[in-house]
Design an enzyme around this catalytic site. Structure first.
Site, mmCIF file in Angstrom:
data_model
loop_
_atom_site.group_PDB
_atom_site.id
_atom_site.type_symbol
_atom_site.label_atom_id
_atom_site.label_comp_id
_atom_site.label_asym_id
_atom_site.label_seq_id
_atom_site.Cartn_x
_atom_site.Cartn_y
_atom_site.Cartn_z
ATOM 1 N N ASP A 13 -70.647 18.307 79.899
ATOM 2 C CA ASP A 13 -71.546 17.497 79.087
ATOM 3 C C ASP A 13 -71.050 17.465 77.644
ATOM 4 O OD1 ASP A 13 -73.716 15.932 78.584
ATOM 5 O OD2 ASP A 13 -75.215 17.491 78.872
ATOM 6 N N HIS A 30 -64.523 10.603 76.848
ATOM 7 C CA HIS A 30 -64.248 10.773 78.282
ATOM 8 C C HIS A 30 -62.763 11.036 78.527
ATOM 9 C CE1 HIS A 30 -68.338 9.896 79.046
ATOM 10 N NE2 HIS A 30 -68.277 8.608 78.795
ATOM 11 N N LEU A 125 -56.521 26.351 95.667
ATOM 12 C CA LEU A 125 -57.801 26.052 95.019
ATOM 13 C C LEU A 125 -58.328 24.749 95.604
ATOM 14 C CD1 LEU A 125 -59.733 26.638 92.466
ATOM 15 C CD2 LEU A 125 -58.414 24.849 91.340
HETATM 16 C C1 FPP Z 1 -70.979 13.849 80.098
HETATM 17 O O1 FPP Z 1 -70.800 13.509 78.763
HETATM 18 C C2 FPP Z 1 -69.868 13.391 80.879
HETATM 19 C C3 FPP Z 1 -69.939 12.472 81.899
HETATM 20 C C4 FPP Z 1 -71.176 11.832 82.336
HETATM 21 C C5 FPP Z 1 -68.761 12.054 82.621
HETATM 22 C C6 FPP Z 1 -67.804 13.140 82.909
HETATM 23 C C7 FPP Z 1 -66.475 12.556 82.912
HETATM 24 C C8 FPP Z 1 -65.360 13.108 82.409
HETATM 25 C C9 FPP Z 1 -65.259 14.472 81.885
HETATM 26 C C10 FPP Z 1 -64.111 12.329 82.349
HETATM 27 C C11 FPP Z 1 -63.684 11.821 83.654
HETATM 28 C C12 FPP Z 1 -63.364 12.890 84.589
HETATM 29 C C13 FPP Z 1 -62.240 12.920 85.275
HETATM 30 C C14 FPP Z 1 -62.004 14.005 86.245
HETATM 31 C C15 FPP Z 1 -61.199 11.907 85.104
HETATM 32 P P1 FPP Z 1 -71.800 12.472 78.131
HETATM 33 O O2 FPP Z 1 -71.126 11.147 78.109
HETATM 34 O O3 FPP Z 1 -73.106 12.530 78.847
HETATM 35 O O4 FPP Z 1 -71.916 13.034 76.680
HETATM 36 P P2 FPP Z 1 -73.191 12.987 75.733
HETATM 37 O O5 FPP Z 1 -74.284 13.759 76.406
HETATM 38 O O6 FPP Z 1 -72.699 13.647 74.484
HETATM 39 O O7 FPP Z 1 -73.517 11.537 75.531
#
Ligand code: FPP
Length: 226
Positions: A13, A30, A125
């Site tokens: 997050d 991201h 893994l």
């Molecule tokens: C949360 O941050 C993150 C997500 C909803 C997406 C997770 C995706 C990634 C880490 C990148 C893609 C993954 C791979 C494996 C390629 P948020 O956007 O909710 O952040 P915020 O709460 O600060 O808005």
């Protein structure tokens, strides 16, 4: 009693906030978050006891985000899987996706299926991505499959029909200061230890994970006993 960490689950997050704090677009967060997934997966593959790591990459609720952000995440995932295949082969990492994949594009679903097939024999893994995943949705889909199979309704049989064909989660880590489960792995987290850190996901490092694991190892897990 010390704890052996076999299954680590992570709610990544804070990508959006990380980018906004730097005056960047959320999508840059991201991109940086994907680099953190790479570093943490390499750490887990080298760890003596971790057998699987399951990341929450896209929830059933994430479709509510702006269309361009959803599209960016889909492209990023596809590119990520393509780029990582050599690493998965070299480090003997098995890739697996959980969630309802039916809503994704043909090309992303094909890339997921291909990566799963190519890495199916790897045993160092298991690297799981939860995609269009919701814990309640997984339990409902499992219950449906169990009813269709005609087997008796009990925990063991229902558990076998879940998306996750491996053990319970030992430790859940959530970054960015939020302290919620957000519909993640509800069944598998029943006896999990929980760890929360204020660090935003793009800033999370293997060194911080190591400190969290050390603290986890010292906890006394009783699983309902005394
Ligand atoms: C949360 O941050 C993150 C997500 C909803 C997406 C997770 C995706 C990634 C880490 C990148 C893609 C993954 C791979 C494996 C390629 P948020 O956007 O909710 O952040 P915020 O709460 O600060 O808005």
């Amino acid at each position: 009693m010390s704890n052996e960490l076999k299954h680590l689950a992570i709610i990544m997050d804070g990508n959006g906030r990380w980018a906004e704090q730097k005056g960047l677009r959320r999508t840059k967060g991201h991109e940086a978050g994907a680099e953190t997934v790479r570093a943490i997966t390499t750490y887990c593959a080298a760890h003596p006891t971790i057998e699987s790591v399951t990341y929450y990459a896209f929830s059933t609720e994430n479709w509510k985000r702006p269309k361009h952000e959803v599209e960016f995440l889909m492209k990023l995932l596809e590119k990520y899987l393509k780029n990582e295949l050599d690493t998965y082969r070299r480090e003997s990492i098995r890739f697996f996706a959980i969630g309802d994949l039916s809503r994704f594009s043909d090309s992303l679903r094909e890339r997921i299926a291909f990566t799963q097939e190519e890495t199916a024999g790897n045993d160092r893994l298991t690297h799981v991505l939860a995609l269009n995943y919701g814990g309640r949705d997984e339990i409902v889909r499992a219950a449906r499959k169990l009813i269709q199979s005609g087997e008796e309704m009990n925990e063991e049989n229902l558990g076998r029909h879940l998306d996750t064909p491996y053990s319970d989660v030992d430790l859940l880590v959530r970054t960015s200061g939020e302290q919620r489960l957000s519909n993640y792995l509800l069944w598998q987290l029943s006896y999990s230890e929980l760890a929360f850190t204020d660090t935003l996901w793009p800033d999370f490092t293997p060194e911080e994970l190591e400190r969290i694991i050390e603290e986890f190892s010292a906890r006394n897990r009783r699983f309902g006993g005394i």
